[in-house]
Every structure is written in C-alpha cells, then in structure tokens.
Design a protein around this motif. Structure first.
Motif, PDB file in Angstrom:
ATOM      1  N   LEU A 129       0.822  -1.208   0.000  1.00  0.00           N
ATOM      2  CA  LEU A 129       0.000   0.000   0.000  1.00  0.00           C
ATOM      3  C   LEU A 129       0.860   1.264   0.000  1.00  0.00           C
ATOM      4  O   LEU A 129       0.562   2.234  -0.697  1.00  0.00           O
ATOM      5  CB  LEU A 129      -0.912   0.007   1.230  1.00  0.00           C
ATOM      6  CG  LEU A 129      -2.076  -0.982   1.212  1.00  0.00           C
ATOM      7  CD1 LEU A 129      -2.690  -1.104   2.594  1.00  0.00           C
ATOM      8  CD2 LEU A 129      -3.128  -0.523   0.214  1.00  0.00           C
ATOM      9  N   ALA A 154       2.433   1.852  -3.417  1.00  0.00           N
ATOM     10  CA  ALA A 154       1.399   2.371  -4.319  1.00  0.00           C
ATOM     11  C   ALA A 154       1.123   3.837  -4.008  1.00  0.00           C
ATOM     12  O   ALA A 154       1.065   4.684  -4.922  1.00  0.00           O
ATOM     13  CB  ALA A 154       0.118   1.552  -4.189  1.00  0.00           C
ATOM     14  N   TYR A 162       3.952   6.032  -5.247  1.00  0.00           N
ATOM     15  CA  TYR A 162       3.916   6.130  -6.700  1.00  0.00           C
ATOM     16  C   TYR A 162       2.847   7.122  -7.137  1.00  0.00           C
ATOM     17  O   TYR A 162       3.080   7.969  -8.000  1.00  0.00           O
ATOM     18  CB  TYR A 162       3.634   4.742  -7.292  1.00  0.00           C
ATOM     19  CG  TYR A 162       3.995   4.633  -8.739  1.00  0.00           C
ATOM     20  CD1 TYR A 162       5.333   4.493  -9.120  1.00  0.00           C
ATOM     21  CD2 TYR A 162       3.020   4.685  -9.726  1.00  0.00           C
ATOM     22  CE1 TYR A 162       5.672   4.408 -10.452  1.00  0.00           C
ATOM     23  CE2 TYR A 162       3.353   4.603 -11.060  1.00  0.00           C
ATOM     24  CZ  TYR A 162       4.680   4.460 -11.432  1.00  0.00           C
ATOM     25  OH  TYR A 162       5.015   4.385 -12.744  1.00  0.00           O
ATOM     26  N   VAL A 163       1.675   7.038  -6.482  1.00  0.00           N
ATOM     27  CA  VAL A 163       0.584   7.954  -6.796  1.00  0.00           C
ATOM     28  C   VAL A 163       0.997   9.401  -6.496  1.00  0.00           C
ATOM     29  O   VAL A 163       0.805  10.305  -7.297  1.00  0.00           O
ATOM     30  CB  VAL A 163      -0.674   7.575  -5.978  1.00  0.00           C
ATOM     31  CG1 VAL A 163      -1.707   8.683  -6.030  1.00  0.00           C
ATOM     32  CG2 VAL A 163      -1.261   6.274  -6.499  1.00  0.00           C
ATOM     33  N   SER A 172       1.433  10.661 -10.197  1.00  0.00           N
ATOM     34  CA  SER A 172       0.095  10.770 -10.774  1.00  0.00           C
ATOM     35  C   SER A 172      -0.357  12.184 -11.080  1.00  0.00           C
ATOM     36  O   SER A 172      -1.429  12.375 -11.617  1.00  0.00           O
ATOM     37  CB  SER A 172      -0.930  10.091  -9.877  1.00  0.00           C
ATOM     38  OG  SER A 172      -1.098   8.766 -10.297  1.00  0.00           O
ATOM     39  N   ARG A 205      -2.089  15.655 -10.829  1.00  0.00           N
ATOM     40  CA  ARG A 205      -3.274  16.086 -10.092  1.00  0.00           C
ATOM     41  C   ARG A 205      -4.391  15.064 -10.200  1.00  0.00           C
ATOM     42  O   ARG A 205      -4.581  14.462 -11.236  1.00  0.00           O
ATOM     43  CB  ARG A 205      -3.778  17.412 -10.669  1.00  0.00           C
ATOM     44  CG  ARG A 205      -2.882  18.554 -10.337  1.00  0.00           C
ATOM     45  CD  ARG A 205      -3.305  19.800 -11.097  1.00  0.00           C
ATOM     46  NE  ARG A 205      -2.388  20.889 -10.792  1.00  0.00           N
ATOM     47  CZ  ARG A 205      -2.459  21.599  -9.678  1.00  0.00           C
ATOM     48  NH1 ARG A 205      -3.402  21.343  -8.782  1.00  0.00           N
ATOM     49  NH2 ARG A 205      -1.592  22.555  -9.453  1.00  0.00           N
ATOM     50  N   PHE A 206      -5.080  14.852  -9.107  1.00  0.00           N
ATOM     51  CA  PHE A 206      -6.320  14.084  -9.163  1.00  0.00           C
ATOM     52  C   PHE A 206      -7.206  14.581  -8.045  1.00  0.00           C
ATOM     53  O   PHE A 206      -6.751  15.307  -7.158  1.00  0.00           O
ATOM     54  CB  PHE A 206      -6.064  12.572  -9.054  1.00  0.00           C
ATOM     55  CG  PHE A 206      -5.338  12.146  -7.815  1.00  0.00           C
ATOM     56  CD1 PHE A 206      -6.026  11.837  -6.653  1.00  0.00           C
ATOM     57  CD2 PHE A 206      -3.944  12.053  -7.811  1.00  0.00           C
ATOM     58  CE1 PHE A 206      -5.351  11.449  -5.512  1.00  0.00           C
ATOM     59  CE2 PHE A 206      -3.269  11.668  -6.660  1.00  0.00           C
ATOM     60  CZ  PHE A 206      -3.980  11.365  -5.508  1.00  0.00           C
ATOM     61  N   PHE A 207      -8.474  14.182  -8.106  1.00  0.00           N
ATOM     62  CA  PHE A 207      -9.431  14.700  -7.151  1.00  0.00           C
ATOM     63  C   PHE A 207      -9.037  14.291  -5.720  1.00  0.00           C
ATOM     64  O   PHE A 207      -8.816  13.111  -5.447  1.00  0.00           O
ATOM     65  CB  PHE A 207     -10.832  14.194  -7.494  1.00  0.00           C
ATOM     66  CG  PHE A 207     -11.874  14.675  -6.538  1.00  0.00           C
ATOM     67  CD1 PHE A 207     -12.269  16.009  -6.557  1.00  0.00           C
ATOM     68  CD2 PHE A 207     -12.432  13.817  -5.614  1.00  0.00           C
ATOM     69  CE1 PHE A 207     -13.213  16.465  -5.671  1.00  0.00           C
ATOM     70  CE2 PHE A 207     -13.382  14.276  -4.712  1.00  0.00           C
ATOM     71  CZ  PHE A 207     -13.769  15.605  -4.745  1.00  0.00           C
ATOM     72  N   GLY A 208      -8.931  15.261  -4.831  1.00  0.00           N
ATOM     73  CA  GLY A 208      -8.647  14.948  -3.431  1.00  0.00           C
ATOM     74  C   GLY A 208      -7.188  14.670  -3.146  1.00  0.00           C
ATOM     75  O   GLY A 208      -6.847  13.980  -2.194  1.00  0.00           O
ATOM     76  N   ARG A 209      -6.282  15.200  -3.979  1.00  0.00           N
ATOM     77  CA  ARG A 209      -4.865  14.936  -3.796  1.00  0.00           C
ATOM     78  C   ARG A 209      -4.323  15.501  -2.472  1.00  0.00           C
ATOM     79  O   ARG A 209      -3.543  14.862  -1.777  1.00  0.00           O
ATOM     80  CB  ARG A 209      -4.083  15.537  -4.971  1.00  0.00           C
ATOM     81  CG  ARG A 209      -2.639  15.088  -5.007  1.00  0.00           C
ATOM     82  CD  ARG A 209      -1.895  15.771  -6.132  1.00  0.00           C
ATOM     83  NE  ARG A 209      -0.635  15.083  -6.391  1.00  0.00           N
ATOM     84  CZ  ARG A 209       0.444  15.222  -5.641  1.00  0.00           C
ATOM     85  NH1 ARG A 209       0.416  16.014  -4.596  1.00  0.00           N
ATOM     86  NH2 ARG A 209       1.544  14.554  -5.918  1.00  0.00           N
ATOM     87  N   PHE A 247      -5.275  13.366   0.312  1.00  0.00           N
ATOM     88  CA  PHE A 247      -4.497  12.132   0.264  1.00  0.00           C
ATOM     89  C   PHE A 247      -3.114  12.334   0.876  1.00  0.00           C
ATOM     90  O   PHE A 247      -2.683  11.584   1.753  1.00  0.00           O
ATOM     91  CB  PHE A 247      -4.384  11.650  -1.183  1.00  0.00           C
ATOM     92  CG  PHE A 247      -3.710  10.318  -1.330  1.00  0.00           C
ATOM     93  CD1 PHE A 247      -4.300   9.171  -0.834  1.00  0.00           C
ATOM     94  CD2 PHE A 247      -2.479  10.213  -1.961  1.00  0.00           C
ATOM     95  CE1 PHE A 247      -3.687   7.938  -0.972  1.00  0.00           C
ATOM     96  CE2 PHE A 247      -1.861   8.985  -2.104  1.00  0.00           C
ATOM     97  CZ  PHE A 247      -2.468   7.853  -1.607  1.00  0.00           C
ATOM     98  N   CYS A 279       2.370   4.592   5.953  1.00  0.00           N
ATOM     99  CA  CYS A 279       2.759   5.990   5.780  1.00  0.00           C
ATOM    100  C   CYS A 279       4.285   6.132   5.841  1.00  0.00           C
ATOM    101  O   CYS A 279       4.870   6.890   5.060  1.00  0.00           O
ATOM    102  CB  CYS A 279       2.102   6.851   6.838  1.00  0.00           C
ATOM    103  SG  CYS A 279       0.308   6.708   6.790  1.00  0.00           S
TER     104      CYS A 279
END
Lengths: 271, 292
Positions: free
Chosen positions: A78, A81, A84-85, A89, A91-95, A98, A143
C-alpha cells in the motif's frame, strides 16, 4: 569539516556512553544468577531457560511475529502504491487530502491513533484480535513506507521509465522491469522499517487488541510495571542481539556493494 | 483503470482506517457518557434522522476539561516537560553531531551506525533499561554511594527527573541525525574564512557554524518535541504519580475510568495543541528543501 579536537572526542565518548551503557548493563544482568537484578551473584543462563519454558511469552512472540510479517507486507504494498501515486500521478481529485492522510499519522500521538482505531472497531462490531492489530499496524506503517519510497522515487530519472514505454513496454511492464528494480532498496528498507515498527509497538496494539491476542510488547509492559525482572532482561538481550546482527549485516552488505561498484567504475574508467 | 485502482486502494484504506476513526473520536467527544455498550450516547440511527442526532451533541466534555484542574494541569505540564527535554536533548545532541561531523571519513559510517542502532532497538526495552539504573538500589545509586558523592540513596525512579532522562535517552538519535546532516553539508572554508578575518574559534562557531546548522537544529527540536508531548510509555514506567502527562491521562481515562467521551475530548484538544508545532515544522522543512 576537519580538525578533530579533544572536545569532539570527549563529547562523542560521553554521548555514546550515555546511549550504550544502559543497554550493556541490561545485557550483563540477564546472565545474573540472582533474582535481584541489581546485585551480581555469579554467571548463569537460567533466565534464558525459564524464558523459553514460559508458554505465555512464546505465544506472545508468535502473535507478534505473525502481526509484523502480515502488516509490514501489506504496508509495503500500500505504501509503495501511495508513494507512486503521490510522485507520479500529477493532479487528481482529493490529492491534498491524500497527501495529508499520508503525513498526518507520522506526527499523530500513538494514544490518539490507538483510541480512534479502537472506537472504529467497536463501532463496526469487528472482533478485536490479531486481525485488528494487523489493520492498525498496516495503517500507520504504510505511511512510513510511503515516505521512504517516495524520497527514492523523487530522485530517480523519469526518462528511464519513458524510454521503456517508448520501446514498447506496457506501463505494468515498465514498472516491473525498470521502476521496481531501481526503487527496490527503498522498498526493502521500507519493509524493514514497517516490520520493526510493528514489533516495537505497545500503545496502538494495546488499544487495537482484545483478550484473544497479546503481543510481546504488551506482555513486557505488564510484567515491567511490577518492577525489574531478570526474565525480561533475558528477553531484551535476545531482541537486542537480533537487531544488532541484522543492522550490522545490512550495513556490511551495502558497504561491500558500494566498494564493488567503485571497483567496477574504476575498471571501466581504465579500459 | 489500473491507475484508478492504484490510487483508490491506498486512498480507501486511509479514509477507512485513518480519517473515519478520527471523525468518530470527534463525534464521541461531543456525546454524553452513558451506561450502555458502547458507553456513550447518542448512538447514530438512520430512523431518527441526522437532525435529531446532531441536536443531542454538545460541548459539555470540553467545558468539563476546563473546569477540572487535572486536565489543564496535565496539558501544561506535558508542554513544559516536552520543552525542557527538547532543550536538554539539544544540549547533549549538538556536541555529539558536531563531533561526528568532524570525525575522519573512515570513522563516520561506524558512528552513524552507532547512532541509528538504538533506533532499531525496541523503545520499550530502552526505557526499561533505565528502571534498573535509576531505582533506589539501582546502579546509579550504587555507583554514587561507592564514590562517596552521596551518603544516602537518591530517589530518581518514579519522579519527573526520570522522565526527563527517559525522553532525552530515547529521542537523542532524532536530534543528532538532522543536525549531523546539516553540519555535514557545511563548507569548512567558511569557518576558515571567518578565522582568517579575525574571528576567534568560539566566535566563528557562534557566528558561522550555529546559524548554518539552524535548519537541522529546528528539525531536531520538533522531532523530539512533537512525540514527547503525547508520550505514554516513558511517564508510565519512569514517572511517578506526581508526573502528569496528557498521554497517560488519556490512557487512564479510557482504560481505567472508561469515560470514552472525555477521553475523546482529551484527544481532540491534544491534537489542536499539536497543530501549531506541526505546521511550524513543515514550514521549516519546506524552507530547508528550497534552500538546497
């Protein structure tokens, strides 16, 4: 900086003496004949024998080991991942939320993390035991893994991945064949970190567990509250020995690798 | 699709096991204690609707925290203990980091490993090690009596002094590492320049070395202060009944008094207090990475 002075030597000696003398005393007195931990009465290994005959400690050790293996493996998947995000990644919704949730558990007091997870487990009616400790440990150690892995990902050359994609790799292949081998050392140290955090944790496990599962730190804590005992000294010595051997081996391996790389560079430069 | 799964999996995990539990804590801190299982009310139910549920929440527990002197004394004494131990750790940690940075190249990896090794060793064991040293018949008293410095044993275990020793001991690596990192990057020629221009060694240290390692000092201080504030293990093993720390109060409120709403309120206030140092710490880290 150079010019090592007597002042430096004295402060290093005092600093390291302060760090190591308590542990050395602890180790010495695990071999004490007497039940009294502070009075030396001759060499004996009987406390190790008693420890190995103590079913409750062995059970707790087994629970702890299982929790640590499962939670650190899950946390590594996890966390990698998540790293990596965060790095790749865009920009994405709720970055923001996150990345906030990745960094917040690192500074959250353990008592609060433990309390909140316990209230969740009770709220959804999940029976507390090995499973809930694994869930709790995975949450905070993923984390740490993600911080370790993302610092490696941030410094690595993205064009390597792009080259693989240009040469016909699928993105999964590019990750497996290019990215993963490069970040592997960080992933491994992330796993080790998660593993030791899980072995070590008292507070969160105490909140997350029920009567059915007791981990080694919980067992040690309840024994130690009653005072110093030679059995705990013996147990501590075993744990310190394992960690010391592990850390020294790891650093020797990485040092040897470094030397070999230097040699290879040297040879390459000469030819 | 694969990208979606990659984001969704850790995201969902953290939402379910970090954010939602925390919202539950906030909610319970606004509830009343009740003789039921779980021991608080109101319980949320869809039949009564959200409006009726929200109407029953109030700030009673937070008012209670200000009225009972135990709580604000515990917050203040946690802040004080964390602050004093941070200063003590800095005073011991800085010379160690400085010595490491000045050691010869071949010694540094070994010194580095010696600093990191305790970090991998169980926290609980390192705290426990001090119980045998600080007790009435412990090694410290035996040693001091033997040298004749004292004639009656000192009471150190189960006092706040023991808590200071415990915090300084367990968090020392967190102070040394960032300072060492800052000193390691320091360009030695700057100090030589200062000395060539007439600075004494000591004033070169104050005017060049300390300011240049400022980011490391700040980072180290926060890395000690933030976890020390909510510390539970050290005050409960080394401290006595006179040592008030908020982590211990929260633990007892939950496990001994079984007052979940008050325990939750204690947690929420602790977090509100922590936001200030956390934000300052992050700003410092950002500035440090921009400076590089």
């Amino acid at each position: 900086m150079s010019r090592f002075s007597w002042f430096n030597a004295v402060s290093l000696t005092i600093g390291f003496a302060f760090l190591y003398i308590p542990m050395i005393i602890l180790i010495i007195f695990s071999f004490n004949e007497s039940k009294l931990v502070t009075v030396w009465a001759g060499f004996s290994t009987k406390w190790y024998g008693e420890l190995l005959a103590n079913e409750a400690f062995l059970d707790a050790a087994w629970v702890t080991l299982r929790v640590a293996v499962f939670s650190s493996t899950l946390a590594t998947i996890l966390g990698t991942a998540a790293a990596y995000v965060l790095i790749r990644s865009g920009r994405f919704f709720g970055r923001t939320l996150f990345s906030g949730m990745i960094y917040a558990p690192l500074v959250m007091p353990e008592v609060i993390t433990g309390l909140s997870l316990l209230l969740l487990f009770i709220g959804i009616g999940l029976e507390r035991g090995v499973l809930t400790i694994v869930l709790a440990h995975t949450t905070f150690s993923m984390c740490y893994v993600s911080v370790v892995v993302s610092s490696r990902l941030a410094t690595f050359d993205k064009s390597l991945e792009e080259a693989a994609l240009d040469l016909g790799c699928s993105s999964a292949q590019a990750f497996r064949l290019v990215t993963l081998p490069i970040i592997a050392p960080a992933v491994i140290s992330g796993w080790l970190l998660a593993f030791t955090l899980s072995l070590d944790d008292l507070v969160i496990a105490s909140f997350a567990t029920g009567p059915s599962a007791t981990t080694l730190p919980i067992k040690i804590f309840s024994a130690v509250r009653l005072g110093v005992s030679p059995e705990i000294n013996a147990l501590s010595t075993i744990m310190i020995a394992i960690v010391t051997v592990g850390v020294i081996t790891a650093s020797l391996l990485s040092k040897r690798k470094l030397v070999r790389e230097r040699e290879e560079e040297f040879m390459a430069a000469r030819s | 699709m694969r990208r979606f799964a990659l984001i969704a999996l850790p995201y969902a995990w953290l939402l379910a096991l970090f954010l939602v539990p925390f919202l539950i804590v906030v909610k319970i801190s606004l509830s009343d204690v009740a003789l039921s299982i779980p021991p608080y009310s109101p319980q949320f139910s869809w039949d009564e609707g959200i409006g009726a549920f929200l109407a029953e929440l109030d700030f009673e527990n937070f008012v209670f925290l200000t009225q009972d002197s135990l709580y604000w004394k515990a917050y203040l004494s946690s802040l004080f203990i964390a602050l004093v131990s941070t200063v003590l750790t800095l005073m011991i940690g800085y010379p160690v980091a400085y010595g490491m940075a000045r050691a010869s190249e071949e010694w540094r990896p070994t010194l580095m490993m010696l600093i990191i090794l305790p970090f991998w060793t169980s926290f609980l064991i390192r705290v426990y090690a001090w119980m045998g040293i600080l007790s009435q018949e412990g090694f410290l008293n035996q040693f001091l009596l033997w040298t004749g410095i004292i004639s009656t044993p000192l009471t150190i275990l189960n006092t706040t002094t023991a808590v200071y020793i415990g915090i300084v001991y367990t968090y020392l690596p967190f102070m040394v590492l960032p300072i060492y990192a800052a000193l390691d990057r320091l360009d030695g020629s700057l100090i030589e320049a200062a000395e060539d221009l007439g600075c004494s060694r000591l004033s070169a240290f104050w005017l060049v070395t300390i300011p240049m390692s400022r980011n490391g000092i700040i980072a180290g201080c926060f890395l000690v202060f933030i976890p020390a504030l909510g510390e539970f293990v050290i005050p409960s093993l080394l401290g006595g009944s006179g040592t008030l720390m908020i982590g211990k109060v929260l633990w007892e409120e939950f496990f001994s008094n079984r007052d979940w709403p008050v325990a939750s309120a204690v947690a929420v206030v602790l977090l509100l207090i922590l936001i200030i140092p956390i934000v300052l710490f992050q700003r410092n880290q950002q500035r440090a990475s921009e400076a590089d």
